[in-house]
Design a protein around this motif. Sequence first.
Motif, short mmCIF file in Angstrom:
data_model
loop_
_atom_site.label_atom_id
_atom_site.label_comp_id
_atom_site.label_asym_id
_atom_site.label_seq_id
_atom_site.Cartn_x
_atom_site.Cartn_y
_atom_site.Cartn_z
N UNK A 53 2.05 5.56 -18.31
CA UNK A 53 1.69 5.94 -19.68
C UNK A 53 0.76 7.15 -19.69
N UNK A 54 1.09 8.14 -18.87
CA UNK A 54 0.30 9.36 -18.86
C UNK A 54 -0.99 9.27 -18.06
N UNK A 55 -1.25 8.12 -17.46
CA UNK A 55 -2.49 7.96 -16.70
C UNK A 55 -2.15 7.83 -15.21
N UNK A 56 -2.86 8.61 -14.39
CA UNK A 56 -2.61 8.54 -12.95
C UNK A 56 -3.23 7.25 -12.40
N UNK A 57 -2.39 6.38 -11.91
CA UNK A 57 -2.92 5.10 -11.41
C UNK A 57 -2.69 4.96 -9.90
N UNK A 58 -2.41 6.11 -9.27
CA UNK A 58 -2.05 6.04 -7.85
C UNK A 58 -3.08 5.30 -7.02
N UNK A 59 -4.31 5.72 -7.16
CA UNK A 59 -5.31 5.11 -6.29
C UNK A 59 -6.37 4.35 -7.08
N UNK A 60 -5.93 3.67 -8.14
CA UNK A 60 -6.90 2.93 -8.93
C UNK A 60 -7.41 1.74 -8.12
N UNK A 61 -8.62 1.31 -8.43
CA UNK A 61 -9.22 0.21 -7.67
C UNK A 61 -8.71 -1.14 -8.16
N UNK A 91 0.84 -1.21 0.00
CA UNK A 91 0.00 0.00 0.00
C UNK A 91 0.87 1.25 0.00
N UNK A 92 0.41 2.26 -0.76
CA UNK A 92 1.14 3.53 -0.78
C UNK A 92 0.54 4.43 0.29
#
Lengths: 604, 315
Positions: free
Chosen positions: A355-363, A346-347
Amino acid sequence: MAPILEIRNLDVRFSTPDGEVHAVKNLDLAVGEGECLGVVGESGSGKSQLFLGAMGLLASNGRATGSVKYRGDEILNISQNRLNKIRGSTITMIFQDPLTSLTPHMTVGAQIMEALRAHQNVSSGEAEKRTLEILDLVRISEARQRMDQYPHELSGGTRQRVMIAMATVCGPDLLIADEPTTAVDVTVQAQILDIMRDLQKELKTAIVMISHDMGVIAGMADRVQVMREGEIVEAGPVDEIFYRPKHTYTKTLLDAMPRLDRPMREGHVGLSPLSTISADQQLLNVEDLKVYFPIRSGGFLFRKTKPLRAVDGVSFRLRQGETLGIVGESGCGKSTLARAILKLAPKSDGKVVWCGRDVTFSNDAEVRALRKEFQIVFQDPLASLDPRMTIGESIAEPLRSLKPELSADAATQEVRAMMQHVGLEPASINRYPHEFSGGQNQRVGIARAMIVKPKLVICDEAVSALDVSIQSQIVDLILKLQAEFNMSLIFISHDLSIVRQVSHRVMVLYLGRIVELADRHAIYEDPRHPYTRALISAVLTPDPKAERSKSHDRLVSELASPLDTRAQLAFLKSHMIDDADAEQYRPQLQEVAPGHFVAEFDPE
Amino acid sequence: MFSYAIRRFLGAIPTLFIIITLGFFMMRIAPGGPFDSNRRLPPEIEHNIKAAYDLDKPVYQQYFIYLGKLSHLDFGPSFKNKDFTVSQLIADGLPVSAELGLSAIALALLLGLTLGTIAALNQNRITDHSVMTVAMFGITIPNFVTAPILTLIFGVYGVSLFGLDLSLPVGGWNNGAVRNMILPVIVLALPQIAVVSRLIRGSMVEVLRSNYVRTARAKGLPNRLVVFRHALRAAVLPLVSYLGPAIAAILTGSLVVETIFGIPGIGRYFTNGALNRDYTLVLGVVIYYAAFIIVLNLLADLLYAVLDPRVRYDQ
């Protein structure tokens, strides 16, 4: 001069359910007064069993025959009582893994004193005094307190020093060291070897150094014996072996050894240069990533929690086809960083852009979809594979979950093709991991990661558990696959030489923060941060002359607890607030040359 | 460690509460009641008796009345043993049961440890095989079979060896005389001796192969020190984890053994109470047993930390 230990026609055999294993074959060797004999070989060469057999320490199914003479007296297969007068007193041993080799429920002081009192008639007061002296000799600080601590409370380096203290307290003439530095960090390895060299010089103790690492042997040994499959294939003075090897196996070993001073590896697959087209294709962008683990401590009923800052604000970018090497000592957060990027840990804070997409808190569902694009190869190849699945099933599994539209036949086709790619016989698709060697299993691990054609592969100590000759083959394979599929790599390793060979850029981590980040040549040829310098200076080279002339520029301090907020400021003490819980200044990265970032540090 | 023990004690309260609640309602679900008998009582008398014991009220009210009394440690009167409170009866039987149970545990540990260690040190030799075969018998034969067999041998036939009379009393407690204790303690301990020795053999074999035992041997320590100082303490750790279940097994086993040997412990109150629907007595015994098992389990966990310095409960 008569040798201290003389081994003649020694055979070691093990009876196993699969028949007899002949581990050591009719072997002769001798160790002279005060010399250091290096015994080098890969796993399974019988180098450890040779000495365990000579000292009567074989497992219950093992049997040693032949002759072992200590100062002219036969000691092989004599009574336990007679053997115990020599073992631990005049011939002592230290082993590879100091944590499991020390008794967990006894304080280290008690374990050292026990060795002394088993052989010498001394009072407990005298034993304690001698123990303190010996702890001082192996450079353990605060020796009085250390004596009352248990092995698990000490760091890996201190544990190994305790082992050495235990083995020297009776003043032996011969110390047999079985891979004494294999499980420790490079900086600690350098300190341990220094201590052993001093023992040899000052106390005139002869040493047998058993190691798979040509670098360790080069720095320590006077004479070398190279072992393979229970036999000595070549023996001679250290310079002869390293500069004029005769046997092909010795040459192979020397050639396979990664060298910090030879990043190009002649005759092997080289690192493919970054193409200018992909140069501006940003694949991964990590900004100020933090991973904190709450650690509970003390208190009655209501306990306090304190953050363990495993990764504490790391930012970097990764381009398509680029390899980023991450180095640092154990506990610096390199694996946690990788796992946080993969969402396996967990972050706490920060941003990950893929690839230019924010995936920090993706489900979870989004992460599952991304799994196709990034994969990981783990350290221990056998333990990372399900022992109940055939290797074909293991390799096919990511296909089944990530590309469910694929038919079973098509999946098998892909698995076979991938096996071919990674150098595995497609016919062995139905075999199980335990039937394979470590190197083959790691090929399976790589095939499993590569089968979904990921854009990013993280290699977490992927070659660390392998023998050097296998290691270099796996490195070749990784570089070949990278060139073919143009994937990016994050290559985590404690081995700086390998990282230099495979990485375009290298990041040095210290307690969760970057201390230096630069091009692979810049970081080794022009290291700016004192920590980076210490790391590089601790790396051993399989070159006896270079090792002898090397100045020993050591990090004296032990790696501090990541719970102590002061620890990160070890190189910037001028900004430190002297309170373990205070919020501290964090050293900032500064660009000292284009693309070369160094964290602030106090000038020396 | 202290704060851990306190936390565990507090944690035991809900457990005990659930046990009391389950016990209470399960007894009430069982058909019949304490005052049912072949001869029906006249209705007024039956009503008066029930009113005296609050049995005329709805069950949930009885439950809260019972809990209220429990909160100041009043276990109520026994329904069947007139003129005795449950506390009196338990105070009477508990020392006997406790002595029997603890002696059995002590015997099981002592013999199990010794036999297991001997077997491990002679791994795969004849001693090892014979100990393990006997242990297998101990595990498979239930105590209601061993008890009568031992009764026959030592009581009915009265064995003697070298002119020494080996016959033993097979019933009664005789205020805890050693001769009276021998057979029930052996019967109770036998299966546990077997389990403990197998457990110790397994972990001892494992520990003897460990790196630190190799280090101890390399130090030139005599075998005795290697086994006792370095190996044994690590080898008993799995046994400590097993102590909790072992204690529970010995306590429940004592119900049967007390009945067979006619021992005045709390076991017979439990069986008789359950058959007679003596609600308060059964619940009282259940609560004691539960508290006993919880406390001994806690002690076992604390012992684990004492033996293994790596286990720290306060972190």
